[in-house]
Write an enzyme that holds these catalytic residues in place. Structure first.
Site, PDB file in Angstrom:
ATOM      1  N   LYS A 189      63.082   0.753   9.977  1.00 53.95           N
ATOM      2  CA  LYS A 189      62.437  -0.380  10.007  1.00 53.95           C
ATOM      3  C   LYS A 189      61.554  -0.487  11.161  1.00 53.95           C
ATOM      4  CE  LYS A 189      61.416  -4.703   9.233  1.00 53.95           C
ATOM      5  NZ  LYS A 189      61.576  -5.407  10.427  1.00 53.95           N
ATOM      6  N   ASP A 190      62.301  -0.242  12.207  1.00 49.90           N
ATOM      7  CA  ASP A 190      61.569   0.001  13.518  1.00 49.90           C
ATOM      8  C   ASP A 190      61.064   1.436  13.915  1.00 49.90           C
ATOM      9  OD1 ASP A 190      61.790  -2.821  14.380  1.00 49.90           O
ATOM     10  OD2 ASP A 190      63.868  -2.577  14.397  1.00 49.90           O
ATOM     11  N   SER A 218      65.182  -8.021   7.867  1.00 49.45           N
ATOM     12  CA  SER A 218      64.960  -8.304   9.383  1.00 49.45           C
ATOM     13  C   SER A 218      65.690  -9.528   9.630  1.00 49.45           C
ATOM     14  CB  SER A 218      63.751  -8.289   9.603  1.00 49.45           C
ATOM     15  OG  SER A 218      63.252  -8.868  10.929  1.00 49.45           O
ATOM     16  N   GLY A 269      71.139  -4.358   6.619  1.00 48.03           N
ATOM     17  CA  GLY A 269      70.519  -3.161   7.592  1.00 48.03           C
ATOM     18  C   GLY A 269      71.338  -2.855   8.523  1.00 48.03           C
ATOM     19  N   HIS A 270      71.820  -3.467   9.265  1.00 44.04           N
ATOM     20  CA  HIS A 270      72.996  -3.165  10.436  1.00 44.04           C
ATOM     21  C   HIS A 270      74.159  -2.650  10.004  1.00 44.04           C
ATOM     22  CE1 HIS A 270      70.563  -6.590  12.617  1.00 44.04           C
ATOM     23  NE2 HIS A 270      70.215  -5.445  13.327  1.00 44.04           N
ATOM     24  N   GLN A 301      62.980  -6.804  26.648  1.00 45.09           N
ATOM     25  CA  GLN A 301      61.924  -6.398  25.873  1.00 45.09           C
ATOM     26  C   GLN A 301      61.249  -7.557  25.125  1.00 45.09           C
ATOM     27  OE1 GLN A 301      65.356  -4.689  23.288  1.00 45.09           O
ATOM     28  NE2 GLN A 301      64.265  -5.490  21.585  1.00 45.09           N
ATOM     29  N   GLN A 311      60.095   2.447  17.452  1.00 43.93           N
ATOM     30  CA  GLN A 311      61.122   2.547  18.241  1.00 43.93           C
ATOM     31  C   GLN A 311      62.110   3.632  18.111  1.00 43.93           C
ATOM     32  OE1 GLN A 311      64.083  -1.094  18.991  1.00 43.93           O
ATOM     33  NE2 GLN A 311      65.049  -0.241  17.509  1.00 43.93           N
ATOM     34  N   ARG A 360      64.296 -11.469  11.777  1.00 44.23           N
ATOM     35  CA  ARG A 360      63.570 -12.405  11.775  1.00 44.23           C
ATOM     36  C   ARG A 360      62.965 -13.112  10.525  1.00 44.23           C
ATOM     37  NH1 ARG A 360      61.664  -8.971  16.558  1.00 44.23           N
ATOM     38  NH2 ARG A 360      61.597 -10.431  18.229  1.00 44.23           N
ATOM     39  N   GLY A 392      72.271  -8.403  17.476  1.00 42.76           N
ATOM     40  CA  GLY A 392      73.136  -9.397  16.622  1.00 42.76           C
ATOM     41  C   GLY A 392      72.246  -9.934  15.687  1.00 42.76           C
TER      42      GLY A 392
HETATM   43  O1  PAF Z   1      66.108  -2.956  17.502  1.00 46.47           O
HETATM   44  C1  PAF Z   1      67.097  -3.646  18.164  1.00 46.47           C
HETATM   45  O2  PAF Z   1      67.601  -4.447  17.841  1.00 46.47           O
HETATM   46  C2  PAF Z   1      66.692  -3.582  19.662  1.00 46.47           C
HETATM   47  O3  PAF Z   1      65.529  -3.084  19.977  1.00 46.47           O
HETATM   48  C3  PAF Z   1      67.628  -2.566  20.449  1.00 46.47           C
HETATM   49  C4  PAF Z   1      67.579  -1.122  20.021  1.00 46.47           C
HETATM   50  C5  PAF Z   1      68.905  -3.022  19.903  1.00 46.47           C
HETATM   51  C6  PAF Z   1      67.721  -2.660  21.900  1.00 46.47           C
HETATM   52  O4  PAF Z   1      67.642  -3.795  22.589  1.00 46.47           O
END
Ligand code: PAF
Length: 287
Positions: free
Chosen positions: A153-154, A189, A40-41, A65, A157, A191, A35
């Site tokens: 960006k991540d 981001s 970016g999203h 997490q 991940q 953040r 959220g």
């Molecule tokens: O990148 C994120 O926002 C989170 O790590 C994800 C992939 C939605 C998992 O909670």
């Protein structure tokens, strides 16, 4: 714009739609998010909408997490704005479960990608990637998506999720999408909202400057990782508000340390700017 965006917090409801869509032979794209959506999203959702018949966006601040001293409680949230953006981008459904819906009272199972989860960000966030993999595995099953979209960006991940899919033979394609930056180069981001002062916001640009320096050196022919990392470190140390957590060069597909850049290599860093921990990275993949 999708005027009829489906909003649900129920796993069962998502599964019903998924069944209907799959039965009609349609493809499904999944964009997992926590959220507080930004451009970016939006770029991930746009790509998913382009490539699939239906798109599910999950909007869930995943408690497992976050470490005990991390920002779970204060993580920025704005569900109404998220729904607006998701509808605007043309996605089909936004899935916004509660932690109880996702994990119930007695959740025992976790997914852990060995070798890759304790490095880089994993050194200071030991349970983080286990939480990410576990929630993504659940989301992949709930959505039965053909493709799932993650931002570079991540990067750690993205590499770990790709490895999980490969190692566990999951039937889903992982699509990595480029980093979206502010005009001045700061990687977008959720953040970034923690950067409260003008000085912190300006100091945050040091991450992008360090990556630009690394790219220049690489383009000039430097292939020794230690020389590039040292130059980045020296540059970041000129910024009084910045403290380096890590700067590393690792193989892009396995995240193992490398000395010479001769395969796709991830240069990744985490730097604290004042109280805010920021990450940024670049993939060098030209020989
Ligand atoms: O990148 C994120 O926002 C989170 O790590 C994800 C992939 C939605 C998992 O909670």
């Amino acid at each position: 714009m999708n005027e009829n965006l489906i909003q649900t917090s129920s796993i069962e409801t998502v599964k019903q739609y998924v069944k209907e869509w799959k039965d009609s032979g349609a493809t499904i794209g999944l964009v997992p998010t926590m959220g507080f959506l930004h451009e970016g999203h939006a770029s991930l959702i746009a790509r998913a909408v382009e490539e699939n018949d239906y798109v599910i966006v999950s909007d869930f601040v995943n408690p497992i997490q976050f470490g005990p001293t991390e920002d779970l409680e204060t993580y920025p949230r704005d569900f109404e704005a998220d729904c607006h953006l998701v509808a605007q981008m043309g996605a089909s459904l936004i899935f916004h479960p509660t932690p109880e819906e996702m994990y119930g009272k007695d959740f025992f199972t976790h997914i852990y990608v060995d070798e890759m989860s304790q490095k880089l960000c994993g050194e200071s966030r030991p349970i983080h990637f286990q939480g990410v993999c576990t929630v993504c595995m659940k989301l992949f099953h709930i959505s039965e998506a053909n493709r799932a979209y993650f931002g570079q960006k991540d990067a750690q991940q993205l590499a770990i999720i790709r490895r999980m899919v490969r190692d566990l033979n999951l039937n889903i394609e992982i699509v990595g999408c480029p980093i979206i930056r502010e005009e001045d180069g700061l990687a977008k981001s959720s953040r970034n909202t923690y950067l409260k002062t003008k000085q912190e916001r300006e100091a945050a640009l040091i991450l992008h400057h360090a990556l630009t320096k690394a790219l220049e050196m690489y383009e000039d022919g430097e292939r020794r990782a230690s020389v590039i990392l040292e130059a980045m470190t020296q540059l970041i140390m000129t910024e009084p508000l910045a403290t380096i957590d890590y700067i590393q060069a690792v193989a892009w597909d396995s995240l193992q340390d490398i000395e010479v850049i001769e395969e796709p290599v991830l240069i990744a860093m985490a730097v604290k700017v004042g109280p805010v921990r920021l990450i940024d990275n670049m993939i060098l993949d030209r020989a």
